[in-house]
Design a protein around this motif. Structure first.
Motif, PDB file in Angstrom:
ATOM      1  N   MET A  82     -22.059  69.778  13.456  1.00  0.00           N
ATOM      2  CA  MET A  82     -21.605  70.107  12.106  1.00  0.00           C
ATOM      3  C   MET A  82     -21.336  71.605  12.082  1.00  0.00           C
ATOM      4  N   VAL A  83     -20.085  71.963  11.787  1.00  0.00           N
ATOM      5  CA  VAL A  83     -19.647  73.360  11.776  1.00  0.00           C
ATOM      6  C   VAL A  83     -19.108  73.678  10.386  1.00  0.00           C
ATOM      7  N   ASP A  84     -19.699  74.678   9.757  1.00  0.00           N
ATOM      8  CA  ASP A  84     -19.287  75.051   8.391  1.00  0.00           C
ATOM      9  C   ASP A  84     -19.313  73.854   7.448  1.00  0.00           C
ATOM     10  N   GLY A  85     -20.313  73.019   7.611  1.00  0.00           N
ATOM     11  CA  GLY A  85     -20.491  71.875   6.731  1.00  0.00           C
ATOM     12  C   GLY A  85     -19.594  70.697   7.025  1.00  0.00           C
ATOM     13  N   ILE A  86     -18.823  70.769   8.109  1.00  0.00           N
ATOM     14  CA  ILE A  86     -17.890  69.691   8.455  1.00  0.00           C
ATOM     15  C   ILE A  86     -18.359  69.025   9.737  1.00  0.00           C
ATOM     16  N   PRO A  87     -18.614  67.701   9.721  1.00  0.00           N
ATOM     17  CA  PRO A  87     -19.038  67.019  10.941  1.00  0.00           C
ATOM     18  C   PRO A  87     -17.853  66.730  11.860  1.00  0.00           C
ATOM     19  N   GLY A  88     -18.139  66.670  13.150  1.00  0.00           N
ATOM     20  CA  GLY A  88     -17.091  66.345  14.093  1.00  0.00           C
ATOM     21  C   GLY A  88     -17.471  66.744  15.501  1.00  0.00           C
ATOM     22  N   ASN A  89     -16.596  66.438  16.444  1.00  0.00           N
ATOM     23  CA  ASN A  89     -16.808  66.803  17.848  1.00  0.00           C
ATOM     24  C   ASN A  89     -15.789  67.821  18.341  1.00  0.00           C
ATOM     25  N   VAL A  90     -14.654  67.959  17.615  1.00  0.00           N
ATOM     26  CA  VAL A  90     -13.593  68.901  18.002  1.00  0.00           C
ATOM     27  C   VAL A  90     -13.133  69.630  16.745  1.00  0.00           C
ATOM     28  N   PHE A  91     -13.084  70.978  16.816  1.00  0.00           N
ATOM     29  CA  PHE A  91     -12.660  71.802  15.686  1.00  0.00           C
ATOM     30  C   PHE A  91     -11.625  72.814  16.186  1.00  0.00           C
ATOM     31  N   GLU A  92     -10.671  73.131  15.347  1.00  0.00           N
ATOM     32  CA  GLU A  92      -9.647  74.106  15.715  1.00  0.00           C
ATOM     33  C   GLU A  92      -9.605  75.230  14.697  1.00  0.00           C
ATOM     34  N   ASN A  93      -9.301  76.442  15.233  1.00  0.00           N
ATOM     35  CA  ASN A  93      -9.102  77.638  14.407  1.00  0.00           C
ATOM     36  C   ASN A  93     -10.289  77.873  13.462  1.00  0.00           C
ATOM     37  N   VAL A  94     -11.464  77.988  14.058  1.00  0.00           N
ATOM     38  CA  VAL A  94     -12.684  78.248  13.285  1.00  0.00           C
ATOM     39  C   VAL A  94     -12.772  79.758  13.046  1.00  0.00           C
ATOM     40  N   GLU A  95     -12.756  80.166  11.794  1.00  0.00           N
ATOM     41  CA  GLU A  95     -12.674  81.583  11.454  1.00  0.00           C
ATOM     42  C   GLU A  95     -14.054  82.193  11.252  1.00  0.00           C
ATOM     43  N   MET A  96     -14.188  83.449  11.732  1.00  0.00           N
ATOM     44  CA  MET A  96     -15.417  84.206  11.540  1.00  0.00           C
ATOM     45  C   MET A  96     -15.047  85.648  11.167  1.00  0.00           C
ATOM     46  N   LEU A  97     -15.687  86.155  10.114  1.00  0.00           N
ATOM     47  CA  LEU A  97     -15.456  87.533   9.711  1.00  0.00           C
ATOM     48  C   LEU A  97     -16.135  88.496  10.683  1.00  0.00           C
ATOM     49  N   ALA A  98     -15.706  89.727  10.668  1.00  0.00           N
ATOM     50  CA  ALA A  98     -16.277  90.759  11.529  1.00  0.00           C
ATOM     51  C   ALA A  98     -17.773  90.901  11.273  1.00  0.00           C
ATOM     52  N   LYS A  99     -18.540  91.022  12.365  1.00  0.00           N
ATOM     53  CA  LYS A  99     -19.996  91.214  12.300  1.00  0.00           C
ATOM     54  C   LYS A  99     -20.697  90.085  11.551  1.00  0.00           C
ATOM     55  N   ASP A 100     -20.077  88.929  11.509  1.00  0.00           N
ATOM     56  CA  ASP A 100     -20.654  87.796  10.790  1.00  0.00           C
ATOM     57  C   ASP A 100     -21.245  86.805  11.789  1.00  0.00           C
ATOM     58  N   SER A 101     -21.885  85.766  11.266  1.00  0.00           N
ATOM     59  CA  SER A 101     -22.452  84.713  12.108  1.00  0.00           C
ATOM     60  C   SER A 101     -22.308  83.379  11.403  1.00  0.00           C
ATOM     61  N   MET A 102     -22.486  82.316  12.161  1.00  0.00           N
ATOM     62  CA  MET A 102     -22.457  80.977  11.570  1.00  0.00           C
ATOM     63  C   MET A 102     -23.428  80.081  12.323  1.00  0.00           C
ATOM     64  N   TYR A 103     -23.851  79.020  11.643  1.00  0.00           N
ATOM     65  CA  TYR A 103     -24.752  78.035  12.235  1.00  0.00           C
ATOM     66  C   TYR A 103     -23.960  76.800  12.654  1.00  0.00           C
ATOM     67  N   ILE A 104     -24.331  76.271  13.829  1.00  0.00           N
ATOM     68  CA  ILE A 104     -23.849  74.966  14.252  1.00  0.00           C
ATOM     69  C   ILE A 104     -25.057  74.042  14.324  1.00  0.00           C
ATOM     70  N   PHE A 105     -24.971  72.906  13.674  1.00  0.00           N
ATOM     71  CA  PHE A 105     -26.061  71.934  13.668  1.00  0.00           C
ATOM     72  C   PHE A 105     -25.752  70.825  14.665  1.00  0.00           C
TER      73      PHE A 105
END
Length: 518
Positions: A82-105
């Motif tokens: 789950m990436v940015d609240g969206i479930p799946g196995n393949v994701f495209e063009n995942v955006e991240m702001l400068a000096k930011d972070s994100m969680y993958i579940f």
């Protein structure tokens, strides 16, 4: 006024289209990760895991777009993301702001046949980026095959299900009492003989599994039995149980029999109340429990009566019961003979000998480090005093009875003295009557004959047991223990402690010989 609104909107569009902090550049493979390998703890075949997290860092001063984020095995993977609240196995063009972070579940549900046959590991990778700039994070899970025992279900016309259930009698209104469960079968088409649990692979039980009348459940040394929530074992009338654990030689407890919950993650290893109980109903007989550990139940052992014979209904040797949310061993009119039993961390009482009965406990450690002010270690009562519930005997020889609260024992007599027989011989008992409210109570006269040669811990510094760590169920006693050398060797002759060490004269109170702590 409307023209001004149009002009304002046009200015916003122009201004925001010129802001570079909303531009995203393609990732160049400079992501950071909280770990380079995510180990998802052991799971049973086809049972979903807990959710695990991976934190991804954009360490650059630029907004980036990860062109592709995917599982290497794609849609065939047994892992789920789950990436940015969206479930799946393949994701495209995942955006991240400068000096930011994100969680993958991350979760997984896999079968043992999906794993590497050499080590039963199921693996995959999360890939970040494309081509030569691809970064990878490994995923690793150990898949355990198991025998699964569960109630059958039947689909109804309205797409609901009716589950196999066990009848426990009727309530006060005459209505049937039923719980979800199944009867163990000697010729199950998948599991084979369910009344003989081996150490070939673990058993996972959903609902209550019943040992039927006139049958015996045999559990081999090294067997592991796991219970789902609201599950357990029930011995029917005239049913028997033989747990044949033996002493282990390593910390893996390879020969011990272990009953515990089906959550295998370390975070659940000491969590109480994960499953129901092992229930010996009225009339169950010839119960022999050796080298058995019971963990994280609601009630570790529930004993409803006895078989009516002169011999003990239940014999226990080298049994440990830990982290019961209610009671470790709850006996009602039971007939139990126990040696080297250790019970600790119970929400109410570690050992409850209630509704009278017949009990002998020798070299046992009955502790309670639950940590709330209302629990105790040992409770004895005769219910309402009716002779039916007479306490024929409750003998505690060379036992260590201790806990975090002031009163480790509670004796509740409702009937006549002749029907309330108990005896403590060479026991260490915590009873801190700091306000002297029990000074004249007849059941707590520790200088009397019912407390022969007992040590009474009347405060936190007197007659300390010197446990290694009571909070963590490490109830070995140290060199400074008041229990050291204070047992009656008449009850120790020819016996070993719970770890298999010979008892010498003088012997030590409790289930353990003293050791020198590292």
């Amino acid at each position: 006024m409307r023209n001004y609104s149009y002009i304002f909107i046009l200015l916003c569009i122009v201004l925001f289209s010129c802001r570079k902090d909303f531009d995203f550049e393609s990732s160049t493979g400079n992501l950071g990760f909280s770990k380079d390998t995510v180990y998802l703890d052991t799971v049973f075949t086809n049972i979903g895991s807990s959710t695990y997290t991976l934190k991804v860092y954009n360490k650059s001063n630029r907004n980036i777009s990860i062109p592709k984020l995917e599982l290497e095995k794609g849609n065939n993977s047994k892992y789920r993301l789950m990436v940015d609240g969206i479930p799946g196995n393949v994701f495209e063009n995942v955006e991240m702001l400068a000096k930011d972070s994100m969680y993958i579940f991350i979760e997984v549900t896999a079968d043992a046949i999906d794993a590497n046959p050499a080590d039963f590991l199921y693996t995959d990778r999360i890939l970040f980026g494309e081509g030569s700039q691809t970064q990878k994070v490994e995923l690793v899970t150990l898949i355990q095959d198991a025998y699964f025992i569960y109630p059958q279900r039947t689909q109804n016309p309205d797409d609901t299900y009716t589950y196999e259930s066990i009848n426990l009698g009727v309530d006060i209104n005459g209505d049937p009492i039923e719980i979800r469960g199944t009867v163990l079968d000697e010729t199950d088409p998948i599991n084979g003989n369910e009344l003989h649990m081996t150490n070939n692979k673990p058993y996972v039980i959903y609902g209550y599994a019943v040992v039927p009348s006139n049958k015996t459940l045999i559990v081999d040394a090294g067997a592991r039995v796991h219970f789902h929530a609201e599950s357990g074992l029930i011995m029917a009338n005239n049913a028997s149980m033989q747990v044949n654990g033996t002493l282990s030689t390593t910390e893996d407890l390879e020969n011990e029999v272990i009953f515990e919950g089906d959550r295998l993650e370390p975070d659940f290893s000491e969590v109480s109340g994960q499953w129901g109980t092992i229930w010996f109903t009225q009339g169950s007989t010839n119960i022999n429990l050796k080298n058995l550990t019971i963990k994280n139940a609601t009630v570790g052992l529930l004993v409803s009566g006895n078989d009516g014979t002169a011999s003990p209904t239940i014999t226990m040797n080298n049994v440990q019961i830990y982290n019961s949310s209610n009671v470790g061993l709850l006996a009602r009119t039971g007939h139990i003979d126990a040696t080297n039993v250790v019970i600790n961390n119970s929400g109410q009482t570690s050992l409850a000998c209630t509704f009278g009965g017949n009990y002998n406990f020798t070299h046992c450690t009955i502790a309670n480090y639950w940590g709330t002010p209302n629990q105790n270690s040992l409770l004895i009562d005769d219910y309402d005093g009716n002779p039916t519930y007479a306490l024929t005997q409750a003998n505690f020889n060379n036992c260590l009875i201790y806990g975090t609260t002031n009163y480790s024992i509670s004796l509740k007599k409702e009937g006549i003295d002749a029907n309330f027989n108990y005896q403590f011989n060479n026991c260490l008992i915590k009873f801190n009557d700091f306000s002297n409210q029990f000074g004249s109570h007849p059941e707590y006269q520790f200088s009397g004959s019912k407390y022969a040669n007992c040590l009474i811990a009347t405060n936190s510094s007197t007659n300390k047991p010197d446990f290694k760590n009571g909070n963590k169920n490490q109830l070995m006693i140290g060199n400074d223990s008041a229990a050291k050398g204070m047992a009656d060797f008449n009850f120790s002759t020819g016996t070993n402690d719970i770890l298999g060490a010979s008892r010498t004269n003088p012997s030590d109170i409790g289930a353990y010989n003293f050791i020198i702590f590292n």
